[in-house]
Scaffold this motif. Structure first.
Motif, PDB file in Angstrom:
ATOM      1  N   TYR A   5      43.536  33.907 -10.797  1.00  0.00           N
ATOM      2  CA  TYR A   5      41.994  32.834 -10.086  1.00  0.00           C
ATOM      3  C   TYR A   5      40.528  32.611 -10.676  1.00  0.00           C
ATOM      4  CZ  TYR A   5      44.448  34.183  -6.233  1.00  0.00           C
ATOM      5  OH  TYR A   5      45.574  34.447  -4.866  1.00  0.00           O
ATOM      6  N   ASP A  53      37.336  29.095   3.519  1.00  0.00           N
ATOM      7  CA  ASP A  53      36.903  28.755   2.349  1.00  0.00           C
ATOM      8  C   ASP A  53      39.014  29.503   2.023  1.00  0.00           C
ATOM      9  OD1 ASP A  53      37.623  31.128   0.876  1.00  0.00           O
ATOM     10  OD2 ASP A  53      35.255  31.082   0.710  1.00  0.00           O
ATOM     11  N   PHE A  88      39.993  30.328  -0.688  1.00  0.00           N
ATOM     12  CA  PHE A  88      40.023  32.085  -0.224  1.00  0.00           C
ATOM     13  C   PHE A  88      40.385  33.315   0.362  1.00  0.00           C
ATOM     14  CE2 PHE A  88      38.958  30.343  -4.289  1.00  0.00           C
ATOM     15  CZ  PHE A  88      39.562  30.681  -5.243  1.00  0.00           C
ATOM     16  N   GLU A  89      39.430  33.460   1.720  1.00  0.00           N
ATOM     17  CA  GLU A  89      39.164  33.796   2.621  1.00  0.00           C
ATOM     18  C   GLU A  89      40.018  33.834   3.437  1.00  0.00           C
ATOM     19  OE1 GLU A  89      36.237  35.086   6.222  1.00  0.00           O
ATOM     20  OE2 GLU A  89      35.318  33.261   4.755  1.00  0.00           O
ATOM     21  N   ILE A 140      43.406  32.818   2.470  1.00  0.00           N
ATOM     22  CA  ILE A 140      44.564  33.013   1.858  1.00  0.00           C
ATOM     23  C   ILE A 140      44.796  34.929   2.008  1.00  0.00           C
ATOM     24  CG2 ILE A 140      45.553  34.112  -0.302  1.00  0.00           C
ATOM     25  CD1 ILE A 140      45.345  30.851  -1.194  1.00  0.00           C
ATOM     26  N   ALA A 141      43.707  35.803   1.806  1.00  0.00           N
ATOM     27  CA  ALA A 141      43.164  37.122   1.467  1.00  0.00           C
ATOM     28  C   ALA A 141      43.490  37.459   3.428  1.00  0.00           C
ATOM     29  CB  ALA A 141      41.534  37.201   1.661  1.00  0.00           C
ATOM     30  N   GLU A 194      47.113  38.461   0.937  1.00  0.00           N
ATOM     31  CA  GLU A 194      46.782  37.649  -0.402  1.00  0.00           C
ATOM     32  C   GLU A 194      48.496  37.104  -0.451  1.00  0.00           C
ATOM     33  OE1 GLU A 194      45.814  36.295  -3.195  1.00  0.00           O
ATOM     34  OE2 GLU A 194      44.120  37.622  -2.332  1.00  0.00           O
ATOM     35  N   ARG A 201      50.175  30.083  -7.694  1.00  0.00           N
ATOM     36  CA  ARG A 201      48.807  29.585  -7.161  1.00  0.00           C
ATOM     37  C   ARG A 201      47.960  28.107  -7.638  1.00  0.00           C
ATOM     38  NH1 ARG A 201      49.689  34.571  -8.245  1.00  0.00           N
ATOM     39  NH2 ARG A 201      48.754  36.854  -6.549  1.00  0.00           N
ATOM     40  N   LEU A 230      44.564  27.051  -7.683  1.00  0.00           N
ATOM     41  CA  LEU A 230      43.006  28.059  -7.525  1.00  0.00           C
ATOM     42  C   LEU A 230      43.425  29.351  -8.495  1.00  0.00           C
ATOM     43  CD1 LEU A 230      44.393  29.930  -4.087  1.00  0.00           C
ATOM     44  CD2 LEU A 230      43.013  27.826  -4.619  1.00  0.00           C
ATOM     45  N   THR A 231      44.026  28.604  -9.676  1.00  0.00           N
ATOM     46  CA  THR A 231      43.324  29.397 -10.817  1.00  0.00           C
ATOM     47  C   THR A 231      42.235  28.482 -12.054  1.00  0.00           C
ATOM     48  OG1 THR A 231      45.397  27.998 -12.353  1.00  0.00           O
ATOM     49  CG2 THR A 231      45.830  29.967 -11.595  1.00  0.00           C
ATOM     50  N   TYR A 255      38.386  22.615  -0.386  1.00  0.00           N
ATOM     51  CA  TYR A 255      37.776  23.403  -0.495  1.00  0.00           C
ATOM     52  C   TYR A 255      38.368  24.364   0.881  1.00  0.00           C
ATOM     53  CZ  TYR A 255      35.661  28.176  -2.276  1.00  0.00           C
ATOM     54  OH  TYR A 255      35.356  29.716  -3.213  1.00  0.00           O
TER      55      TYR A 255
END
Length: 266
Positions: free
Chosen positions: A27, A171, A173-174, A176-177, A181, A188, A208-209, A219
């Motif tokens: 990421y 956001d 990332f949160e 997806i977590a 994941e 990604r 996301l990379t 975002y």
């Protein structure tokens, strides 16, 4: 014998090329080599205030100096609802936006909230209360919040399904977590955000990379977003995901070919 060697070489090339590169699973890479540690951004530009859509559930609370005068506006759950989960209680106690964009508030009746922000709805309710029920001296205080940020994650993700987070800002990332994941076989670089608008649905893509994803207006997710993760080509091929697994697969194929040749030569 030469044809066998050629076949082995070809298989080796295919299997090695099918490995998932390290850069495809990391990421927030600085692909432009800018050397910065943080991304300066203007949150007011990156995340515009959310505007209420159909099927949203609003939590509305009204407070005045004499709270007995507003009990009818503030729902109180019965015993069965109190024992329910937070999400279930939000459904029963909250105000659901119907297909016409309206909510029904006791005494005040129907009120259109479609495409309004929560702050605008607060002001709208306060204004109507002052016009019909209370005076300025009542010191009316109105709070309107979404009953959780609900979204759906699907595709190549460990725990697909609908998730509700009790936060105002989440956001990608949160999000997806909290959906388990993305596995190694997930793409990604092309994470799709399917978002609801008054005019219909639109699809947005996030890489996301790339560290610059933090500058994207998508975002931060919004209520009722659908996050779709595409599978990588390597999964559909069915080869190894890493060099070690590819070598293991290659060794198995070579062993099988050798065994067949030995059997035919007997």
């Amino acid at each position: 014998m030469k044809s066998i060697k050629l076949l082995i070489i070809v298989l080796s090339c295919i299997l090695v090329s099918s490995c998932i590169p390290h850069k495809d699973i990391v990421y927030l890479q600085d692909k432009e080599n800018s050397g910065y540690d943080t991304i300066p951004n203007n949150l007011s530009e990156v995340q515009k205030p959310y505007r209420i859509q159909i099927d949203d559930i609003l939590n509305i609370r009204i407070k005045v100096l004499d709270q007995e005068n507003v009990q009818i506006f503030n729902p109180t759950s019965d015993e069965s609802v109190l024992q329910a989960s937070i999400a279930e209680r939000a459904y029963f106690d909250g105000f659901t936006v119907d297909l016409h964009g309206n909510i029904r508030i006791p005494i005040l009746g129907e009120m259109n909230v479609l495409n309004y922000t929560v702050r605008e709805i607060e002001n709208k309710i306060k204004k109507k209360l002052l016009e019909e029920q209370f005076k300025e001296t009542s010191n009316i205080f109105v709070t309107v919040k979404l009953a959780g940020l609900r979204y759906t994650a699907t595709g190549e993700i460990n725990s697909p399904g609908t998730v509700t987070l009790y936060k105002e800002r989440v956001d990608i990332f949160e999000a997806i977590a909290n959906a388990g994941e993305i596995p190694v076989t997930g793409n990604r670089k092309e994470v799709m955000i399917i978002r609801q608008y008054p005019q219909g649905q639109k699809i947005h893509s996030l890489d996301l990379t790339d560290v610059n994803v933090m500058k994207s207006p998508y975002y931060y997710i919004q209520p009722n977003d659908m996050i779709y993760i595409k599978p990588l080509r390597q999964k559909s091929i069915g080869t190894g995901e890493t060099a070690v697994s590819s070598i293991t697969t290659l060794a198995t194929v070579i062993t099988l070919i050798t065994s067949v040749i030995i059997l035919y030569s007997l």
